[in-house]
Design an enzyme around this catalytic site. Sequence first.
Site, PDB file in Angstrom:
ATOM      1  CB  SER A  18       1.219 -12.410   9.478  1.00 50.66           C
ATOM      2  OG  SER A  18      -0.078 -12.886   9.180  1.00 50.66           O
ATOM      3  CD  GLU A  30       7.204  -7.844   7.766  1.00 53.62           C
ATOM      4  OE1 GLU A  30       7.225  -7.258   8.865  1.00 53.62           O
ATOM      5  OE2 GLU A  30       7.857  -8.872   7.516  1.00 53.62           O
ATOM      6  CG  ASP A  87      -5.956  -7.901   8.907  1.00 50.93           C
ATOM      7  OD1 ASP A  87      -5.224  -8.398   8.028  1.00 50.93           O
ATOM      8  OD2 ASP A  87      -6.138  -8.427  10.021  1.00 50.93           O
ATOM      9  NE  ARG A 137      -3.337 -10.306   9.382  1.00 46.23           N
ATOM     10  CZ  ARG A 137      -3.248 -10.402  10.696  1.00 46.23           C
ATOM     11  NH1 ARG A 137      -2.230 -11.052  11.248  1.00 46.23           N
ATOM     12  NH2 ARG A 137      -4.169  -9.854  11.475  1.00 46.23           N
ATOM     13  CE  LYS A 183      -4.124 -14.730  12.709  1.00 54.00           C
ATOM     14  NZ  LYS A 183      -2.888 -15.020  13.465  1.00 54.00           N
TER      15      LYS A 183
END
Length: 375
Positions: free
Chosen positions: A230, A270, A304, A306, A332
């Site tokens: 990221s 970011e 988080d 993401r 992930k």
Amino acid sequence: MTFKLESSLVSVAQNDAKTDHEALFSVAIAIAAIRLGEPFLIKDEDDFHLCLGVDGMSEQTFAAFMRRYPGRSPLLIVSSERGDALGFDKLAPISMSIAPGDTPEKLYAIAAKHPAKVSRRPVFEQPDARPALDLLIKARLIPACLFYADVPNAGALASEGITVIEKASVEAYQAAKTRSLRRKSEAPIPVRGGINTRMVVFQYATGETEIALIVGKPDISKPLPIRIHSACATGDLFGSERCDCGDQLRLAIERLDELGGGAVLYLDQEGRGIGLVNKIRAYDLQDQSLDTVDANRTLGFPDDMRDYQAAATMVRALGWQSVAILTNNPKKVDALRAHGLDVVERISHQAPMNENNSHYLRTKAKRSGHMLKYK
């Protein structure tokens, strides 16, 4: 029968494309209005909710919004994460009253400052405000707003130029954006150390980009070694030692080269998805004794945010269906599998600790589930 089936599939595809277009177009307009500090209307079936973001709200806009409905005051809405910081155990966005003497500065303090303080009561869950907060997050602003629920004469407001956005479009936006991701350009980009790489740039219909840095010549017949990274302006560009991002990025390129080739998937996420402005706000809170998880939540964000669907899309566009991933984050691995990739191996990927990032790394291990081994 075949013709009817094919016609039906074409019709479904056309409807999906129309839905995606509407979501991308209308949310982009709403985000622009929100960043300009303008009010916006959320359409939820037959109900309309008038909202104004707290982040960047001017005295003039605040005063005009408070006068919008004589005899009625809007609510202040903050996210459930901010609610936790304020001491309220709620699962949905929470609402509270506007007090006499409130100013944009005081309301922003309730929404995002540390230590988190609020004395006003009562506090209620306000689930119908969630699309408004989602839009503010997409605009990379603090998720807090002033909120008039179920307003009358929405047509008159729209005729004034106030942006109207459907709840369904907000909910459809992220998936529609990811479906729009296309491989657009590429060229060799030799990097330090004599490692041969090729940069492949992907672009969304919204204009933002993602990068795949192909290291060496990975074997198409084998799982693709990858590192999902990221974006981190502070660490990657300026060498900040508050995190291990820059070290991890450079180490990943070296290790992928040693493995015979692979790809760094460099994602525009970011600050674990909150954007650079809010990441620096979180840094300020970390300097006031909060860790990286609590700093994000104090600002009203999940710890988080993401999403890795774009990474899976990029891998398939490059020609692979299976990967070996360099990561210490089991989330992930789970995310890539959920998006249809075959993850055959997790390869530990640990950069050195320094005195400035030791607390950050230990927080990642203790609170975020990263599989790190530090003495």
